[in-house]
Design a protein around this motif. Structure first.
Motif, PDB file in Angstrom:
ATOM      1  N   ASN A 112      43.309  54.873  47.743  1.00 11.96           N
ATOM      2  CA  ASN A 112      42.393  55.930  47.301  1.00 11.96           C
ATOM      3  C   ASN A 112      41.437  55.453  46.210  1.00 11.96           C
ATOM      4  O   ASN A 112      40.376  56.038  46.010  1.00 11.96           O
ATOM      5  CB  ASN A 112      43.188  57.135  46.782  1.00 11.96           C
ATOM      6  N   SER A 268      39.156  65.116  43.951  1.00 10.99           N
ATOM      7  CA  SER A 268      40.584  64.843  44.102  1.00 10.99           C
ATOM      8  C   SER A 268      41.189  64.471  42.752  1.00 10.99           C
ATOM      9  O   SER A 268      40.496  64.013  41.849  1.00 10.99           O
ATOM     10  CB  SER A 268      40.797  63.705  45.108  1.00 10.99           C
ATOM     11  N   ASN A 283      43.597  66.851  47.194  1.00 11.67           N
ATOM     12  CA  ASN A 283      42.173  66.840  47.531  1.00 11.67           C
ATOM     13  C   ASN A 283      41.532  68.214  47.320  1.00 11.67           C
ATOM     14  O   ASN A 283      42.214  69.235  47.293  1.00 11.67           O
ATOM     15  CB  ASN A 283      41.982  66.401  48.985  1.00 11.67           C
TER      16      ASN A 283
END
Length: 458
Positions: A112, A268, A283
């Motif tokens: 991420n 997020s 998210n």
């Protein structure tokens, strides 16, 4: 001359969490953003030890302790720092430090961080338009990201209390790292601190010190739980705004989607659920940027300060922007030369609310408004004036925005009154926040707890 023996070593390991998004910049940019965050050899965000050292050095003020602990340099005279700082490296979902070169493929959690959030910024002047040079964007690290770093101080045995005083300043609400600390970024909270004092003249302590690895990934049995003595005091006034939206609000992303031309900004963040479940990403959190508070407050403070002073636009002595004494004292100035540029004396924090529930794959709390401009003569639609906007609707959702204001600035009674009246305007629904305020969005109501600093002064 007798040589000082530094047989005492004070070691501590600190785990911190980004209570707001974090922006430790490199000074570089790329095709996607104007300001990049610092990354290590693995492409993961990290906090340079120099950034931590600078903040902690500043926290102890201007006194002899600063030079004796952190060293100094004056022409041909100087002394090195007794405190050794490591970089703060990122923790993965299991709380393991990402120290050293990684050869294995990144986990889903760490992947991420390949594409970080990019924040859009625009500075609005008193005329309601964008200031020249006031449009830019920057990269930030996710709120909730955790980092670990270590400190070590070498000493002759007389300065342990001074080192612990420096360590305690990590616990204060003013401990912020990176850039944009006056724009809602960089607030940190302590997750865990361990500490150990060693005397290398003692064989047991010496063996324990030798067994310690320099890698942050390796655990060390020598550390013990640390509890701060006072969690650091600071002479800043604290204002807590407890707010609730009256109806719709819109903090725009600057982009469209399949449903609307104007959409709310979401972001997020990382949520931690204990040592067993570890960290995971959430998210579509609803973002309320601190910059929106700051911009609205700056304009309203200018209004109230002019009113208090009796200045008016008609008389020509009304002052706005960097010409307004209260605005500059509270929020700083970015114009003029080096001597006139100053940073602000107000700390705010970004707020990220939990994501909206979904119905049939769409966020339930989002509402879409259709807008059209009608020609007054023909009664028809004007070309290009049909658009849609997506707004957030959470009339039952309450949140807190905490402001810290330098107590020195608050000694000016007029500046303090202008700020407090502006904060009260927000709580009374008289100062809307965000976008679409001329269409009725962004009205909040609530209450304010004001004027208390950590030293107990009103």
């Amino acid at each position: 001359m007798k040589q000082t023996r530094y047989n005492k070593h004070y070691l501590t390991r600190v785990v911190i969490e980004a209570a707001t998004p974090l922006a430790v910049g490199t000074g570089g940019k790329d095709v996607l953003t104007d300001a990049l965050v610092a990354r290590d050899l693995n492409g993961l965000p990290y906090i340079p030890g120099s950034s931590i050292a600078g903040v902690l050095r500043h926290s102890i003020g201007d006194n002899n302790d600063k030079e004796s602990i952190f060293g100094f340099q004056e022409r041909d005279k100087g002394r090195g720092s007794r405190i050794i700082f490591t970089d703060a490296v990122l923790l993965d979902a299991n709380g393991e430090a990402q120290d050293g070169l990684k050869t294995a493929e990144k986990s889903d959690f760490l992947s991420n961080y390949d594409a970080l959030p990019i924040r859009q910024h625009v500075r609005i002047n008193e005329l309601g338009s964008t200031d020249k040079g006031g449009k830019f964007d920057e990269q930030v690290v996710y709120q909730g990201s955790r980092f670990v770093f270590e400190l070590e101080m070498v000493d002759d045995g007389d300065n342990e209390s001074r080192f612990l005083e420096v360590l305690d300043n990590i616990y204060t609400q003013l401990f912020r790292l990176g850039g944009g600390t006056r724009c809602g970024f960089g607030a940190m909270k302590v997750v865990d601190v361990t500490y150990r004092s060693l005397d290398l003249n003692q064989s047991e302590d010496l063996d324990l010190y030798i067994s310690k690895s320099s890698s942050l990934k390796q655990t060390w049995e020598g550390y013990k739980t640390y509890s701060p003595s006072n969690k650091g005091k600071h002479p800043w006034h604290e204002y807590v705004l407890e707010l609730q939206p009256l109806d719709f609000f819109l903090f725009s992303s600057g982009f469209n989607d399949d449903d609307a031309d104007i959409t709310p900004v979401t972001e997020s963040y990382v949520e931690w659920k204990g040592k067993i479940d570890g960290g995971h990403f959430v998210n579509n959190g609803v973002l309320i940027p601190a910059t929106s508070f700051k911009g609205a407050l700056a304009h309203r403070v200018a209004y109230h300060w002019n009113k208090i002073k009796g200045y008016t636009a008609e008389s020509g002595n009304g002052k706005v922007g960097d010409d307004n004494e209260a605005v500059v004292a509270l929020f700083g100035s970015s114009s003029g030369n080096y001597d006139t540029i100053s940073r602000g004396n107000v700390l705010l924090s970004d707020i990220i609310l939990e994501p909206s529930a979904t119905e049939q794959g769409k966020l339930r709390d989002n509402k879409i408004f259709n807008h059209v401009t009608i020609d007054r003569i023909t009664g028809g639609t004007i070309d290009g004036h049909l658009f849609t906007e997506k707004v957030t609707h959470r009339p039952q959702q309450s949140f807190k925005e905490v402001l810290y204001v330098n107590a020195e600035v608050m000694k000016d009674a007029d500046i303090k009154l202008a700020l407090e009246r502006s904060l009260q305007d927000i709580c009374d629904g008289l100062l809307p926040l965000g976008g679409g305020t001329n269409r009725g969005h962004g009205i909040f109501t609530g209450s304010i707890i004001k004027g208390i600093d950590r030293n107990g002064n009103q």
